[in-house]
Design a protein around this motif. Structure first.
Motif, PDB file in Angstrom:
ATOM      1  N   LYS A 144      20.067  14.361 -69.685  1.00 60.88           N
ATOM      2  CA  LYS A 144      18.947  14.939 -68.969  1.00 60.88           C
ATOM      3  C   LYS A 144      18.503  14.017 -67.829  1.00 60.88           C
ATOM      4  O   LYS A 144      18.558  12.793 -67.951  1.00 60.88           O
ATOM      5  CB  LYS A 144      17.768  15.185 -69.910  1.00 60.88           C
ATOM      6  N   LEU A 145      18.038  14.622 -66.733  1.00 59.24           N
ATOM      7  CA  LEU A 145      17.594  13.871 -65.568  1.00 59.24           C
ATOM      8  C   LEU A 145      16.090  13.603 -65.650  1.00 59.24           C
ATOM      9  O   LEU A 145      15.301  14.529 -65.869  1.00 59.24           O
ATOM     10  CB  LEU A 145      17.904  14.639 -64.288  1.00 59.24           C
ATOM     11  N   TYR A 146      15.695  12.349 -65.450  1.00 58.12           N
ATOM     12  CA  TYR A 146      14.300  11.976 -65.593  1.00 58.12           C
ATOM     13  C   TYR A 146      13.703  11.363 -64.328  1.00 58.12           C
ATOM     14  O   TYR A 146      12.628  10.767 -64.378  1.00 58.12           O
ATOM     15  CB  TYR A 146      14.143  10.987 -66.745  1.00 58.12           C
ATOM     16  N   GLY A 147      14.367  11.512 -63.217  1.00 60.60           N
ATOM     17  CA  GLY A 147      13.831  10.978 -61.976  1.00 60.60           C
ATOM     18  C   GLY A 147      14.616  11.498 -60.799  1.00 60.60           C
ATOM     19  O   GLY A 147      15.669  12.127 -60.952  1.00 60.60           O
ATOM     20  N   VAL A 148      14.102  11.231 -59.600  1.00 57.20           N
ATOM     21  CA  VAL A 148      14.800  11.559 -58.357  1.00 57.20           C
ATOM     22  C   VAL A 148      14.811  10.304 -57.499  1.00 57.20           C
ATOM     23  O   VAL A 148      13.747   9.770 -57.145  1.00 57.20           O
ATOM     24  CB  VAL A 148      14.098  12.698 -57.594  1.00 57.20           C
ATOM     25  N   LYS A 149      15.984   9.804 -57.178  1.00 58.75           N
ATOM     26  CA  LYS A 149      16.079   8.632 -56.312  1.00 58.75           C
ATOM     27  C   LYS A 149      15.513   8.969 -54.938  1.00 58.75           C
ATOM     28  O   LYS A 149      15.758  10.035 -54.388  1.00 58.75           O
ATOM     29  CB  LYS A 149      17.538   8.173 -56.152  1.00 58.75           C
ATOM     30  N   THR A 150      14.744   8.034 -54.381  1.00 55.31           N
ATOM     31  CA  THR A 150      14.141   8.237 -53.062  1.00 55.31           C
ATOM     32  C   THR A 150      14.846   7.439 -51.974  1.00 55.31           C
ATOM     33  O   THR A 150      14.763   7.799 -50.792  1.00 55.31           O
ATOM     34  CB  THR A 150      12.659   7.848 -53.094  1.00 55.31           C
ATOM     35  N   LEU A 151      15.501   6.366 -52.344  1.00 50.92           N
ATOM     36  CA  LEU A 151      16.301   5.599 -51.390  1.00 50.92           C
ATOM     37  C   LEU A 151      17.250   4.691 -52.161  1.00 50.92           C
ATOM     38  O   LEU A 151      17.008   4.331 -53.311  1.00 50.92           O
ATOM     39  CB  LEU A 151      15.420   4.779 -50.439  1.00 50.92           C
ATOM     40  N   ASP A 152      18.346   4.350 -51.513  1.00 51.98           N
ATOM     41  CA  ASP A 152      19.314   3.410 -52.075  1.00 51.98           C
ATOM     42  C   ASP A 152      19.345   2.153 -51.226  1.00 51.98           C
ATOM     43  O   ASP A 152      19.355   2.231 -49.984  1.00 51.98           O
ATOM     44  CB  ASP A 152      20.722   4.020 -52.107  1.00 51.98           C
ATOM     45  N   ASP A 153      19.364   1.014 -51.869  1.00 51.73           N
ATOM     46  CA  ASP A 153      19.575  -0.268 -51.213  1.00 51.73           C
ATOM     47  C   ASP A 153      20.908  -0.841 -51.692  1.00 51.73           C
ATOM     48  O   ASP A 153      21.308  -0.617 -52.833  1.00 51.73           O
ATOM     49  CB  ASP A 153      18.455  -1.255 -51.547  1.00 51.73           C
ATOM     50  N   VAL A 154      21.569  -1.593 -50.846  1.00 54.16           N
ATOM     51  CA  VAL A 154      22.872  -2.162 -51.167  1.00 54.16           C
ATOM     52  C   VAL A 154      22.798  -3.679 -51.052  1.00 54.16           C
ATOM     53  O   VAL A 154      22.299  -4.200 -50.047  1.00 54.16           O
ATOM     54  CB  VAL A 154      23.971  -1.633 -50.227  1.00 54.16           C
ATOM     55  N   VAL A 155      23.269  -4.379 -52.067  1.00 52.27           N
ATOM     56  CA  VAL A 155      23.354  -5.841 -52.043  1.00 52.27           C
ATOM     57  C   VAL A 155      24.814  -6.216 -51.859  1.00 52.27           C
ATOM     58  O   VAL A 155      25.683  -5.790 -52.628  1.00 52.27           O
ATOM     59  CB  VAL A 155      22.803  -6.455 -53.338  1.00 52.27           C
ATOM     60  N   MET A 156      25.085  -7.013 -50.830  1.00 54.49           N
ATOM     61  CA  MET A 156      26.463  -7.355 -50.453  1.00 54.49           C
ATOM     62  C   MET A 156      26.476  -8.743 -49.823  1.00 54.49           C
ATOM     63  O   MET A 156      25.463  -9.444 -49.825  1.00 54.49           O
ATOM     64  CB  MET A 156      26.980  -6.306 -49.460  1.00 54.49           C
ATOM     65  N   LEU A 157      27.600  -9.150 -49.297  1.00 53.04           N
ATOM     66  CA  LEU A 157      27.730 -10.450 -48.645  1.00 53.04           C
ATOM     67  C   LEU A 157      27.749 -10.278 -47.126  1.00 53.04           C
ATOM     68  O   LEU A 157      28.452  -9.417 -46.594  1.00 53.04           O
ATOM     69  CB  LEU A 157      29.020 -11.146 -49.084  1.00 53.04           C
ATOM     70  N   TYR A 158      26.964 -11.114 -46.446  1.00 53.08           N
ATOM     71  CA  TYR A 158      26.989 -11.190 -44.982  1.00 53.08           C
ATOM     72  C   TYR A 158      27.717 -12.478 -44.577  1.00 53.08           C
ATOM     73  O   TYR A 158      27.648 -13.490 -45.288  1.00 53.08           O
ATOM     74  CB  TYR A 158      25.571 -11.250 -44.421  1.00 53.08           C
ATOM     75  N   TYR A 159      28.358 -12.461 -43.415  1.00 54.25           N
ATOM     76  CA  TYR A 159      28.993 -13.683 -42.925  1.00 54.25           C
ATOM     77  C   TYR A 159      28.937 -13.740 -41.399  1.00 54.25           C
ATOM     78  O   TYR A 159      28.886 -12.709 -40.724  1.00 54.25           O
ATOM     79  CB  TYR A 159      30.447 -13.789 -43.398  1.00 54.25           C
ATOM     80  N   ARG A 160      28.930 -14.969 -40.867  1.00 54.72           N
ATOM     81  CA  ARG A 160      28.976 -15.188 -39.421  1.00 54.72           C
ATOM     82  C   ARG A 160      30.425 -15.147 -38.964  1.00 54.72           C
ATOM     83  O   ARG A 160      31.242 -15.973 -39.368  1.00 54.72           O
ATOM     84  CB  ARG A 160      28.376 -16.548 -39.070  1.00 54.72           C
ATOM     85  N   LYS A 161      30.754 -14.212 -38.120  1.00 53.84           N
ATOM     86  CA  LYS A 161      32.126 -14.093 -37.634  1.00 53.84           C
ATOM     87  C   LYS A 161      32.576 -15.368 -36.916  1.00 53.84           C
ATOM     88  O   LYS A 161      33.692 -15.863 -37.140  1.00 53.84           O
ATOM     89  CB  LYS A 161      32.239 -12.908 -36.677  1.00 53.84           C
ATOM     90  N   SER A 162      31.745 -15.891 -36.039  1.00 57.06           N
ATOM     91  CA  SER A 162      32.127 -17.053 -35.236  1.00 57.06           C
ATOM     92  C   SER A 162      32.374 -18.276 -36.102  1.00 57.06           C
ATOM     93  O   SER A 162      33.306 -19.053 -35.840  1.00 57.06           O
ATOM     94  CB  SER A 162      31.057 -17.358 -34.193  1.00 57.06           C
ATOM     95  N   ALA A 163      31.559 -18.473 -37.139  1.00 56.75           N
ATOM     96  CA  ALA A 163      31.717 -19.643 -38.001  1.00 56.75           C
ATOM     97  C   ALA A 163      33.031 -19.588 -38.761  1.00 56.75           C
ATOM     98  O   ALA A 163      33.750 -20.599 -38.862  1.00 56.75           O
ATOM     99  CB  ALA A 163      30.542 -19.726 -38.971  1.00 56.75           C
ATOM    100  N   LEU A 164      33.367 -18.420 -39.297  1.00 56.96           N
ATOM    101  CA  LEU A 164      34.628 -18.294 -40.023  1.00 56.96           C
ATOM    102  C   LEU A 164      35.814 -18.409 -39.074  1.00 56.96           C
ATOM    103  O   LEU A 164      36.820 -19.044 -39.397  1.00 56.96           O
ATOM    104  CB  LEU A 164      34.681 -16.966 -40.790  1.00 56.96           C
TER     105      LEU A 164
END
Length: 423
Positions: A144-164
């Motif tokens: 059974k469904l007990y809620g409605v998602k209102t937004l999604d957030d994503v956790v990921m890795l960021y990197y500096r292109k120039s540094a790499l």
């Protein structure tokens, strides 16, 4: 973002007048909204945590006003709740002052099992197939469904292109490569990677997922598995190499360590992308947490917020009507909510596909990462359970004991906490 971290996040520590309801600190409320609210038969109290993005409180009030214009018999009072939202909410839910509609971060199935939140299957209708399947799974208890998602957030890795690029490093596509890159990018005055001030944060759970493990499966604590022990023990390599930034002025949820050139790689959320782009232009990229080894899978953490209806309230029917109207029917407002006051992914796939800011570049890539590699925290992953896991992980990475034993002991303790939720 996780509700457990909301009080520490970009959305926390916000000012505002504070009232006290049944002994719990509660934020300021708007007057019942809508031009016809004076003649309304019902007034809904809708609780929101204090979002840090400018304009969010005004947007929620405007949505409430539009709802009342369409439904003159129902007025809506928006209660804006700064500080430790979760503690205030759970305390107030035990009183007669409990809100009719409220949002929660990581979904808690215990609310459904003890009859605190209403089933919402009847609200979805044909729109159900348009919601991200992972978002539906996240709010499902016993089918059974007990809620409605209102937004999604994503956790990921960021990197500096120039540094790499300067270091001759390819963006890491395996955990071994991530360890090697962090070590190579560490100098006398800099560190290669920021996972959080404790050196663990979301990284421990991501590591487990990336090695084919899980946190909780079918109501059983699963992080005592060999896959989990192997993955969390792997994080110790980053500590042993002294490649991690620890004790920064802000935590991983803030992109300052990356934008201020303190580290070239950082764990972060989709919400940080606009600020990173402002600071760095096009000099950054994004990655999922890489597969721990062959046979594993890259992973990103999907969080966000969910709207629920108080099943014990006096206005259940009107509350369900409001949730259905705003978070299922009003796709234009859902798009506005995700794009105009921050940077998030709408849970409805058609709305996400039509969002201009998510249609190209790294924003589009983040949506694809969430679709292909996204994992939600388990619905029993409350603070008691997660703290046991994180404490064990912290001991493991600092060399204070055997990974398998520490996680097995923590899982045993966590099982009793999970059982309490499912009783």
């Amino acid at each position: 973002m996780s509700a457990q971290r909301a009080q520490l996040s970009r959305r926390g520590f916000l000012g505002g007048s504070i009232l006290f309801v049944a002994g719990a600190a509660v934020g300021c409320s708007t007057s019942p909204s809508g031009g016809a609210s004076a003649g309304a038969k019902t007034t809904l109290n809708v609780w929101s945590h204090a979002y840090g993005e400018a304009g969010t409180q005004q947007a929620l009030t405007r949505y409430a006003t539009e709802f009342t214009k369409a439904n003159p018999d129902i007025a809506v009072k928006v209660t804006w709740t700064p500080g430790d939202y979760s503690s205030k909410l759970y305390a107030t839910l035990l009183t007669d002052s409990a809100p009719d509609v409220f949002e929660i971060g990581d979904f808690s199935e215990s609310l459904a099992r003890r009859g605190q939140i209403a089933q919402l299957d009847d609200l979805y209708g044909s729109a159900k197939s348009d919601f991200n399947p992972g978002d539906l799974d996240a709010v499902t208890v016993d089918g059974k469904l007990y809620g409605v998602k209102t937004l999604d957030d994503v956790v990921m890795l960021y990197y500096r292109k120039s540094a790499l690029s300067k270091a001759g490093i390819t963006p890491p596509d395996s955990f071994d490569a991530l360890v090697a890159a962090a070590k190579a990018l560490t100098g006398k005055k800099t560190k290669g990677l920021f996972l959080g001030n404790d050196g663990v944060s979301e990284g421990a759970a991501l590591a487990v997922f990336s090695n084919g493990g899980d946190l909780v499966t079918d109501g059983k604590a699963a992080f005592g598995s060999p896959q989990a022990a192997e993955a969390v023990a792997g994080l110790k390599r980053l500590h042993d190499d002294r490649s991690l930034l620890l004790g920064f002025t802000t935590d991983w949820w803030d992109p300052a360590a990356l934008t201020q050139n303190v580290v070239p790689m950082q764990l972060g959320g989709l919400w940080s992308m606009p600020a990173i782009r402002t600071a760095l232009g096009d000099d950054f990229g994004i990655l999922p947490w890489p597969a721990f080894k062959a046979g594993g899978k890259p992973v990103v953490r999907v969080g966000g917020w969910t709207s629920c209806v108080n099943a014990k309230g006096k206005n259940v029917s009107a509350a369900k009507k409001f949730v259905q109207w705003l978070w299922i029917q009003q796709t234009d407002l859902q798009k506005d909510w995700s794009e105009s006051y921050g940077f998030h992914i709408p849970p409805r796939m058609s709305v996400a596909a039509s969002a201009d800011k998510l249609a190209q570049g790294l924003a589009k890539e983040s949506v694809e990462l969430a679709a292909n590699y996204g994992r939600h925290n388990p619905s029993t992953w409350n603070s008691a359970v997660s703290n046991l896991f994180t404490a064990a992980a912290a001991k493991i990475v600092s060399g204070q004991g055997d990974a398998a034993r520490l996680l097995a002991d923590a899982a045993k303790q966590a099982q009793s906490e999970i059982d309490k939720q499912r009783a």
